[in-house]
Design a protein around this motif. Sequence first.
Motif, PDB file in Angstrom:
ATOM      1  N   PHE A  18      32.280  18.012   1.933  1.00 14.72           N
ATOM      2  CA  PHE A  18      30.595  18.284   2.229  1.00 14.72           C
ATOM      3  C   PHE A  18      29.819  17.176   2.513  1.00 14.72           C
ATOM      4  N   ALA A  19      29.450  16.861   3.799  1.00 14.00           N
ATOM      5  CA  ALA A  19      28.845  15.512   4.211  1.00 14.00           C
ATOM      6  C   ALA A  19      27.494  15.589   3.729  1.00 14.00           C
ATOM      7  N   THR A  20      26.836  14.671   2.904  1.00 15.23           N
ATOM      8  CA  THR A  20      25.549  14.507   2.558  1.00 15.23           C
ATOM      9  C   THR A  20      24.693  13.159   2.922  1.00 15.23           C
ATOM     10  N   GLY A  21      23.606  13.099   2.541  1.00 14.57           N
ATOM     11  CA  GLY A  21      22.877  11.980   2.819  1.00 14.57           C
ATOM     12  C   GLY A  21      22.875  11.150   1.319  1.00 14.57           C
ATOM     13  N   VAL A  22      22.441  10.176   1.213  1.00 13.26           N
ATOM     14  CA  VAL A  22      22.399   9.252  -0.134  1.00 13.26           C
ATOM     15  C   VAL A  22      20.977   8.913  -0.441  1.00 13.26           C
ATOM     16  N   THR A  23      20.719   8.984  -1.778  1.00 11.88           N
ATOM     17  CA  THR A  23      19.537   8.865  -2.397  1.00 11.88           C
ATOM     18  C   THR A  23      19.561   7.724  -3.727  1.00 11.88           C
ATOM     19  N   ILE A  24      18.606   7.216  -3.822  1.00  7.40           N
ATOM     20  CA  ILE A  24      18.246   6.525  -5.079  1.00  7.40           C
ATOM     21  C   ILE A  24      17.302   7.157  -5.869  1.00  7.40           C
ATOM     22  N   VAL A  25      17.353   7.558  -7.067  1.00 13.28           N
ATOM     23  CA  VAL A  25      16.443   8.507  -7.635  1.00 13.28           C
ATOM     24  C   VAL A  25      16.071   7.376  -8.996  1.00 13.28           C
ATOM     25  N   THR A  26      14.783   7.312  -9.071  1.00 12.01           N
ATOM     26  CA  THR A  26      13.986   6.350 -10.050  1.00 12.01           C
ATOM     27  C   THR A  26      13.195   7.013 -11.081  1.00 12.01           C
ATOM     28  N   THR A  27      13.040   6.387 -12.236  1.00  8.08           N
ATOM     29  CA  THR A  27      12.177   6.873 -13.136  1.00  8.08           C
ATOM     30  C   THR A  27      11.748   5.440 -14.013  1.00  8.08           C
ATOM     31  N   LEU A  28      10.927   5.727 -14.929  1.00 11.70           N
ATOM     32  CA  LEU A  28      10.719   4.805 -16.142  1.00 11.70           C
ATOM     33  C   LEU A  28      11.285   5.113 -17.333  1.00 11.70           C
ATOM     34  N   ASP A  29      11.753   4.353 -18.280  1.00 10.84           N
ATOM     35  CA  ASP A  29      12.518   4.496 -19.411  1.00 10.84           C
ATOM     36  C   ASP A  29      11.090   4.616 -20.593  1.00 10.84           C
ATOM     37  N   SER A  30      11.495   4.883 -21.879  1.00  4.32           N
ATOM     38  CA  SER A  30      10.602   4.957 -22.920  1.00  4.32           C
ATOM     39  C   SER A  30       9.987   3.736 -23.113  1.00  4.32           C
ATOM     40  N   ALA A  31      10.417   2.758 -22.596  1.00  7.87           N
ATOM     41  CA  ALA A  31       9.796   1.212 -22.852  1.00  7.87           C
ATOM     42  C   ALA A  31       9.136   0.791 -21.771  1.00  7.87           C
ATOM     43  N   GLY A  32       9.091   1.741 -20.768  1.00  8.96           N
ATOM     44  CA  GLY A  32       8.238   1.423 -19.324  1.00  8.96           C
ATOM     45  C   GLY A  32       9.172   0.612 -18.244  1.00  8.96           C
ATOM     46  N   ASP A  33      10.120   0.591 -18.599  1.00  9.92           N
ATOM     47  CA  ASP A  33      11.387  -0.399 -17.771  1.00  9.92           C
ATOM     48  C   ASP A  33      11.637   0.438 -16.898  1.00  9.92           C
ATOM     49  N   PRO A  34      11.828   0.047 -15.447  1.00  9.86           N
ATOM     50  CA  PRO A  34      12.271   1.033 -14.331  1.00  9.86           C
ATOM     51  C   PRO A  34      14.009   1.283 -14.414  1.00  9.86           C
ATOM     52  N   VAL A  35      14.227   2.486 -14.104  1.00 11.23           N
ATOM     53  CA  VAL A  35      15.618   3.006 -14.150  1.00 11.23           C
ATOM     54  C   VAL A  35      15.854   3.647 -12.863  1.00 11.23           C
ATOM     55  N   GLY A  36      17.165   3.427 -12.473  1.00 13.73           N
ATOM     56  CA  GLY A  36      17.538   4.372 -11.148  1.00 13.73           C
ATOM     57  C   GLY A  36      19.223   4.601 -11.087  1.00 13.73           C
TER      58      GLY A  36
END
Length: 317
Positions: A18-36
Amino acid sequence: MTPINEPIRAFRDALGTFATGVTIVTTLDSAGDPVGVTASSFNSVSLDPPLILWSLAKDSLSHDAFCGSGHFAIHVLAASQEALSNRFARRGDDKFAETPWRKGTLGSPVFADFAALFECRTRHQYEGGDHVILVGEVVAHDARDAAPLLFHGGRYAERRPRPGAAEASVDIEHGRFTDDFLFYLISRAHFQTSRPTRERLATAGLNMAQYLTLAVLSMDQPLTGSAIIQQLAHTGHAPEAGTLGAMVTAGLLTPAGDSFALSETGRERLIDTLAFGKAQEADLANHFTPAELAETKAVLRRIIELTGADVPIGWRN
Ligand SMILES: Cc1cc2nc3c(=O)[nH]c(=O)nc-3n(C[C@H](O)[C@H](O)[C@H](O)COP(=O)(O)O)c2cc1C
């Protein structure tokens, strides 16, 4: 059919068709640091309300951040972002070190580059075996005109548009060619891509016959006048009577008995023109992926091979 209790590898391979695109999903952790994380499980769910989903492995290091933050941003990646995809597929690395980002509408990290962006409020979280399914309500989105990065069969892929239905190639009644006539496209592409070089030659006082004479001699010299004419006859730009003599007078050619060779000035003029053409080519190449360029060159080489039986030896390759 392969029973589902067969090795998990076969299941993964089947899913990989099944061919797909590719994404990067990001958010912030409880310390406010970026996560992805890199994720290909992204999909649309609903237009009204606007909902999307993706699934996250429960054992991923960013699991707690995504399940606790209440928001995330999905970047649909462009074909040029393969290296970024690889970086965010590495477990727990300092993934954001080399990528500038800003806080988006809800606080999730947002990159400057993407093919599309969806900023989401987390609406639902569902159990999904070894993954958690996150459903987001889209609060802001953006899309750019960029070729997408694709993933298929466990590797990155590139989009190749399917050829459209062939239209009539020549509109004889109205005397015009359509975009589907291959010879017209080749001629027009040649005419347009060579125009800046032709203008540069004209500024330097050289016509096409003189330039091609320099090019022929750079491949094989010295050559007699008739050998040069024979080499160039099929281009429609063979030097006329007096052209070679004028090139000697202008210091571009050196006479050698009844033959001609490149002078130092002639060689420099040729190299300058080639370097100019190469720079033009590099600018144009920026608009294509490496795969598109490689394929275009392969097709052109094949056309040259198929149509070149009667051109002089020096032009065959
Ligand atoms: C093309 C591609 C697609 C991926 N899709 C997903 C996905 O949809 N969900 C997921 O949990 N991991 C996915 N991964 C794997 C994660 O990116 C990888 O496990 C990452 O290391 C997780 O980072 P973390 O452990 O630091 O959170 C994918 C990897 C690649 C290369």
